[in-house]
Scaffold this motif. Sequence first.
Motif, PDB file in Angstrom:
ATOM      1  N   GLN A  89      15.879  29.429  -9.977  1.00  0.00           N
ATOM      2  CA  GLN A  89      16.391  28.228  -8.686  1.00  0.00           C
ATOM      3  C   GLN A  89      15.032  27.139  -9.559  1.00  0.00           C
ATOM      4  O   GLN A  89      14.850  26.149  -8.890  1.00  0.00           O
ATOM      5  CB  GLN A  89      16.936  28.444  -7.979  1.00  0.00           C
ATOM      6  CG  GLN A  89      17.963  28.958  -7.726  1.00  0.00           C
ATOM      7  CD  GLN A  89      18.840  29.368  -6.913  1.00  0.00           C
ATOM      8  OE1 GLN A  89      16.799  29.321  -5.426  1.00  0.00           O
ATOM      9  NE2 GLN A  89      19.303  30.167  -6.390  1.00  0.00           N
ATOM     10  N   ALA A  90      13.921  27.342  -8.870  1.00  0.00           N
ATOM     11  CA  ALA A  90      12.696  26.940  -9.441  1.00  0.00           C
ATOM     12  C   ALA A  90      12.652  26.134 -10.443  1.00  0.00           C
ATOM     13  O   ALA A  90      11.606  25.114 -10.570  1.00  0.00           O
ATOM     14  CB  ALA A  90      11.468  27.821  -9.041  1.00  0.00           C
ATOM     15  N   LEU A  91      13.103  26.567 -11.510  1.00  0.00           N
ATOM     16  CA  LEU A  91      12.426  25.989 -12.633  1.00  0.00           C
ATOM     17  C   LEU A  91      14.152  25.472 -13.402  1.00  0.00           C
ATOM     18  O   LEU A  91      13.955  24.722 -14.604  1.00  0.00           O
ATOM     19  CB  LEU A  91      13.188  27.344 -14.398  1.00  0.00           C
ATOM     20  CG  LEU A  91      11.813  27.777 -14.505  1.00  0.00           C
ATOM     21  CD1 LEU A  91      11.883  28.926 -14.625  1.00  0.00           C
ATOM     22  CD2 LEU A  91      10.611  27.332 -15.127  1.00  0.00           C
ATOM     23  N   GLU A  92      15.071  24.925 -12.057  1.00  0.00           N
ATOM     24  CA  GLU A  92      15.722  24.290 -12.250  1.00  0.00           C
ATOM     25  C   GLU A  92      17.330  24.644 -13.217  1.00  0.00           C
ATOM     26  O   GLU A  92      17.577  24.198 -14.229  1.00  0.00           O
ATOM     27  CB  GLU A  92      15.997  22.920 -12.996  1.00  0.00           C
ATOM     28  CG  GLU A  92      14.511  22.112 -11.718  1.00  0.00           C
ATOM     29  CD  GLU A  92      14.367  20.230 -11.860  1.00  0.00           C
ATOM     30  OE1 GLU A  92      14.625  20.232 -12.955  1.00  0.00           O
ATOM     31  OE2 GLU A  92      13.194  19.979 -10.604  1.00  0.00           O
ATOM     32  N   ILE A  93      16.670  25.884 -13.630  1.00  0.00           N
ATOM     33  CA  ILE A  93      17.877  26.643 -14.162  1.00  0.00           C
ATOM     34  C   ILE A  93      19.021  27.463 -13.517  1.00  0.00           C
ATOM     35  O   ILE A  93      19.093  27.243 -12.607  1.00  0.00           O
ATOM     36  CB  ILE A  93      17.475  27.968 -14.739  1.00  0.00           C
ATOM     37  CG1 ILE A  93      16.164  27.639 -15.583  1.00  0.00           C
ATOM     38  CG2 ILE A  93      18.325  28.159 -15.562  1.00  0.00           C
ATOM     39  CD1 ILE A  93      15.074  29.039 -16.114  1.00  0.00           C
ATOM     40  N   HIS A  94      20.355  26.310 -14.285  1.00  0.00           N
ATOM     41  CA  HIS A  94      21.347  26.666 -13.015  1.00  0.00           C
ATOM     42  C   HIS A  94      22.636  28.043 -14.454  1.00  0.00           C
ATOM     43  O   HIS A  94      22.807  26.994 -14.872  1.00  0.00           O
ATOM     44  CB  HIS A  94      22.465  25.393 -12.932  1.00  0.00           C
ATOM     45  CG  HIS A  94      21.110  24.328 -12.055  1.00  0.00           C
ATOM     46  ND1 HIS A  94      21.513  22.884 -11.872  1.00  0.00           N
ATOM     47  CD2 HIS A  94      20.597  24.481 -10.928  1.00  0.00           C
ATOM     48  CE1 HIS A  94      21.054  22.369 -10.956  1.00  0.00           C
ATOM     49  NE2 HIS A  94      20.272  23.669 -10.833  1.00  0.00           N
ATOM     50  N   ASN A  95      22.447  28.589 -12.776  1.00  0.00           N
ATOM     51  CA  ASN A  95      22.936  29.535 -14.199  1.00  0.00           C
ATOM     52  C   ASN A  95      25.500  29.663 -14.031  1.00  0.00           C
ATOM     53  O   ASN A  95      25.616  30.646 -13.344  1.00  0.00           O
ATOM     54  CB  ASN A  95      23.041  30.561 -13.657  1.00  0.00           C
ATOM     55  CG  ASN A  95      23.427  32.030 -14.661  1.00  0.00           C
ATOM     56  OD1 ASN A  95      24.701  32.223 -15.642  1.00  0.00           O
ATOM     57  ND2 ASN A  95      23.469  33.595 -14.103  1.00  0.00           N
ATOM     58  N   TRP A 424      27.309  25.797  -3.012  1.00  0.00           N
ATOM     59  CA  TRP A 424      27.008  26.986  -4.087  1.00  0.00           C
ATOM     60  C   TRP A 424      27.604  26.327  -5.691  1.00  0.00           C
ATOM     61  O   TRP A 424      26.685  26.468  -6.210  1.00  0.00           O
ATOM     62  CB  TRP A 424      27.532  28.427  -4.120  1.00  0.00           C
ATOM     63  CG  TRP A 424      27.543  28.546  -2.454  1.00  0.00           C
ATOM     64  CD1 TRP A 424      28.622  29.855  -2.195  1.00  0.00           C
ATOM     65  CD2 TRP A 424      26.693  29.180  -2.092  1.00  0.00           C
ATOM     66  NE1 TRP A 424      28.077  30.164  -1.314  1.00  0.00           N
ATOM     67  CE2 TRP A 424      26.290  30.523  -1.622  1.00  0.00           C
ATOM     68  CE3 TRP A 424      24.896  28.786  -2.842  1.00  0.00           C
ATOM     69  CZ2 TRP A 424      25.194  31.172  -0.371  1.00  0.00           C
ATOM     70  CZ3 TRP A 424      23.846  29.908  -2.046  1.00  0.00           C
ATOM     71  CH2 TRP A 424      24.440  30.801  -0.804  1.00  0.00           C
ATOM     72  N   HIS A 425      28.959  25.910  -5.449  1.00  0.00           N
ATOM     73  CA  HIS A 425      29.141  24.846  -6.665  1.00  0.00           C
ATOM     74  C   HIS A 425      28.429  24.241  -6.828  1.00  0.00           C
ATOM     75  O   HIS A 425      28.449  23.429  -8.263  1.00  0.00           O
ATOM     76  CB  HIS A 425      31.328  24.240  -6.459  1.00  0.00           C
ATOM     77  CG  HIS A 425      31.239  24.247  -7.737  1.00  0.00           C
ATOM     78  ND1 HIS A 425      32.448  23.488  -7.430  1.00  0.00           N
ATOM     79  CD2 HIS A 425      30.677  24.015  -9.613  1.00  0.00           C
ATOM     80  CE1 HIS A 425      33.380  23.393  -8.467  1.00  0.00           C
ATOM     81  NE2 HIS A 425      32.178  23.325  -9.535  1.00  0.00           N
ATOM     82  N   GLY A 426      28.112  22.637  -5.916  1.00  0.00           N
ATOM     83  CA  GLY A 426      27.621  21.354  -5.873  1.00  0.00           C
ATOM     84  C   GLY A 426      26.008  21.632  -6.496  1.00  0.00           C
ATOM     85  O   GLY A 426      25.488  20.336  -6.653  1.00  0.00           O
ATOM     86  N   CYS A 427      25.747  22.361  -6.201  1.00  0.00           N
ATOM     87  CA  CYS A 427      23.904  22.377  -6.317  1.00  0.00           C
ATOM     88  C   CYS A 427      23.540  23.938  -7.752  1.00  0.00           C
ATOM     89  O   CYS A 427      22.067  24.018  -7.289  1.00  0.00           O
ATOM     90  CB  CYS A 427      23.437  22.469  -4.750  1.00  0.00           C
ATOM     91  SG  CYS A 427      23.637  22.459  -4.068  1.00  0.00           S
ATOM     92  N   GLY A 428      24.391  23.828  -8.082  1.00  0.00           N
ATOM     93  CA  GLY A 428      24.033  24.669  -9.801  1.00  0.00           C
ATOM     94  C   GLY A 428      23.831  26.495  -8.721  1.00  0.00           C
ATOM     95  O   GLY A 428      22.931  26.818 -10.037  1.00  0.00           O
ATOM     96  N   PHE A 429      24.526  26.962  -8.034  1.00  0.00           N
ATOM     97  CA  PHE A 429      24.114  28.296  -7.212  1.00  0.00           C
ATOM     98  C   PHE A 429      25.189  28.998  -7.782  1.00  0.00           C
ATOM     99  O   PHE A 429      25.152  29.985  -6.539  1.00  0.00           O
ATOM    100  CB  PHE A 429      23.291  28.224  -5.924  1.00  0.00           C
ATOM    101  CG  PHE A 429      22.325  27.280  -6.126  1.00  0.00           C
ATOM    102  CD1 PHE A 429      21.554  26.990  -6.392  1.00  0.00           C
ATOM    103  CD2 PHE A 429      21.985  26.437  -4.264  1.00  0.00           C
ATOM    104  CE1 PHE A 429      19.788  26.387  -6.430  1.00  0.00           C
ATOM    105  CE2 PHE A 429      20.712  25.542  -4.715  1.00  0.00           C
ATOM    106  CZ  PHE A 429      19.869  25.573  -5.224  1.00  0.00           C
ATOM    107  N   VAL A 430      25.567  28.383  -7.769  1.00  0.00           N
ATOM    108  CA  VAL A 430      27.279  30.014  -8.408  1.00  0.00           C
ATOM    109  C   VAL A 430      26.808  30.945  -8.808  1.00  0.00           C
ATOM    110  O   VAL A 430      27.119  31.755  -8.111  1.00  0.00           O
ATOM    111  CB  VAL A 430      27.931  29.225 -10.051  1.00  0.00           C
ATOM    112  CG1 VAL A 430      29.117  30.315 -10.277  1.00  0.00           C
ATOM    113  CG2 VAL A 430      28.275  27.380  -9.374  1.00  0.00           C
TER     114      VAL A 430
END
Length: 782
Positions: A89-95, A424-430
């Motif tokens: 998340q710090a690296l702005e990687i959205h799994n 979770w869905h809208g912020c890339g935290f799926v």
Amino acid sequence: MSGTRSKRHGGNLPAETTSFVDRRKEIAEAKRLLSASRLLTLTGVGGVGKTRLAVRVAAAVRRAFADGVWLVELAHVRDGALVVHTVAQALEIHNDGGREPLGLLVDVLRDRQVLLVLDNCEHLVHECATLVATVLHEATRLRILATSREVLRVPGEQVLPVGPLPVSEHNGTRPADAGSRDAVVALFAERAVAVMPTFAVGSENKEHVAGICRRLDGIPLAIELAAARLRVLSADQILARLDDRFALLTAGPRTVSARHQTLQATIDWSFRLCTPAEQALWARASVFAGSFGLLAAEEICVSQDLPAGSVVDLLAGLVDKSILIRDDHSTGTRYQFLDTLRQYGQRMLRQAGGLTWLRRRHADWYLHLAERGEREWFGPDQATWLQRLRLEHANLRLALEFCLATPERTQTALRLAAALHFYWHGCGFVAEGRHWLDRALAQDTEPSKARATALAINAHLAVLQGDASAATAMAQEAQDWAQSRGEQTVLAYLVFVQGAIARFSGDIPRAQALLKDALARFEALDELNSTVIVAYVTLVGATVVQSDLARAIALGQYARALCERHGEQWARAYTLYALSLAEWKQGELAQARTHARDGLRGMHTFNDTFGIVLLVERLAWIAGTAGEHERAAVLLGAASTIWPRVGGQPLFGSQHYLAAHEACEQQARRALGNHAYEIAFQRGTELSLDQATAYALGESPQPAPAAPSATNAEPLAPLTRRERQVAELVAQGLSNKDIATRLVISQRTAEGHVERILTKLGFTSRTQLAAWVTTQHESRNP
């Protein structure tokens, strides 16, 4: 870590809000060690300034890291399983693609020249050591700077102990009056001016100030706490009280270091100088993780002897005493402890027997916040809710962890994890959403509405990750319960989930039937929220696949109108994405481009990386159809570097998506020729996310050819970034087809890269190339 964050390309280091005093020797040594080692750990007692030093060192070497310097704050992470998620998340990687988190992180970092700053590793040493060892082994251009009270014990680790600031003694080589020039005295003076603007070190107080610094062993946090007392005490009074107080505290355990005893004594002294009400709030506010707002403190920390009306003044008092850090945001003022002071307050709270009941209050308040956010998400305040929930991420994690660790609170965990589904869905935290929902569902197995709702939401997250089998099983269990109880709202959501499963499994007729049924149910129930709009988006996509373009456009326009009527922005962006697909297929290129760009602006506002890359791809297809082939190639190149950050492949990994991608590439190749296409594609790969977005929106000119990179001194130097990435995959034994899948490019593009690499290096076989890659790494890491 205090300070405001500056949003810049190449990292996320916070802007310093107070001056940094001295440490020239430590900075020089840290830079030297970091140049010779890929892992440097700064160690020392709490409050000695490890974090500030790490950030300053990272800022000093930032230009040496082409792909940025990234700070990962771990102080508030309690679940070891979330360490990898937090780094990503710090690296702005959205799994969003269902990848194993550590594998995804490795793939993203593998070809990147990055400095990762892992702050406060001591309570997660095992998890941090495992992560560090793995990523350093796989990502050979990565370096890590860690701060920890305990070394990580990873092979190759260099350790730099961080001691207190030096203080001069009366019997030292320098005279006593040199104390006013000491860095430690300068630190005291600068912090003193913050609370007493007229303060200055002079002949009348320099001995007292130097004495305070000596008494506090040069520990920065202790000095800052003492300096804050100048609002009510003079320097000589502070020194006298420290001497008196420390005389009572010198008999601490011999197993505890003198510096640790000094810091603890200073904090204890500061605590006792607070009013009883301030002491109570200090202890109670320690229940928060990360930062917290006034409203939360007024609801959670109050009691009969600490009324809500007193909290704002008490917070101000703790800020004045440097116990709390104040930070102003657009959503309101936030407060935060340094971790050492939070831990002290929590120890006081635990000793008073108040920790458990405050954690219950904390969890209940955040459940209320999440459920209110769920109700209000579909409306004009959506962006505000997004920012607010992001600021509360650490507190939401803490509430979930507490509920899952408390048997009678597991259903609260279910409700909380489910209420956050739009977040979770809208912020890339799926992936993190599934982590919490999986845990809650595993612990609370009793059939209930809360469980059925959580199953439906988790099934949808599983669909987004491409995990159709898990989604189907969860949806079936929830449907059995909902049908037995006649829960029509839950059933409507489950029909939507089943339609989404069918859509992404390729059963388009079944998908259309189920999605239409779900929308009819939602309408009958007068249910309208972002999930309903997502159902329309999914139906538009299925209808396009069936080539009913007029119907798809009508559905998209209707869904967009619903969003605009209610001020919904996030689902509107996805609606525009779906609408632009139908319009592009219909040949309405101007309208498709307008809607795609409008949708991209929305995705960028929400930092939705998955949505951004979908629309960058879409705009490449539109540009190709419009005959703008060079632009299409640049956009395809940009998209190819973003895909790995969201799981490595499109959600729609279907023949329809891949066919469109392939057609766009082949069309551009024919028009430009292979060489010109590769040049344009390469320029796209050199764009940052923000640059790619601006270019796709038409807000920046055609990017210039990539300048020669400083990475030429790195392993695989003769190759471009993309060629290095392909060479690494060849060395791992991947076929051209596998490379194409991994990098989200066509097989022909992968083949072209391999051929150019072999030609450039004078090789004739992949075996030679693999051996060369291995040799390059061995020569750099003997």
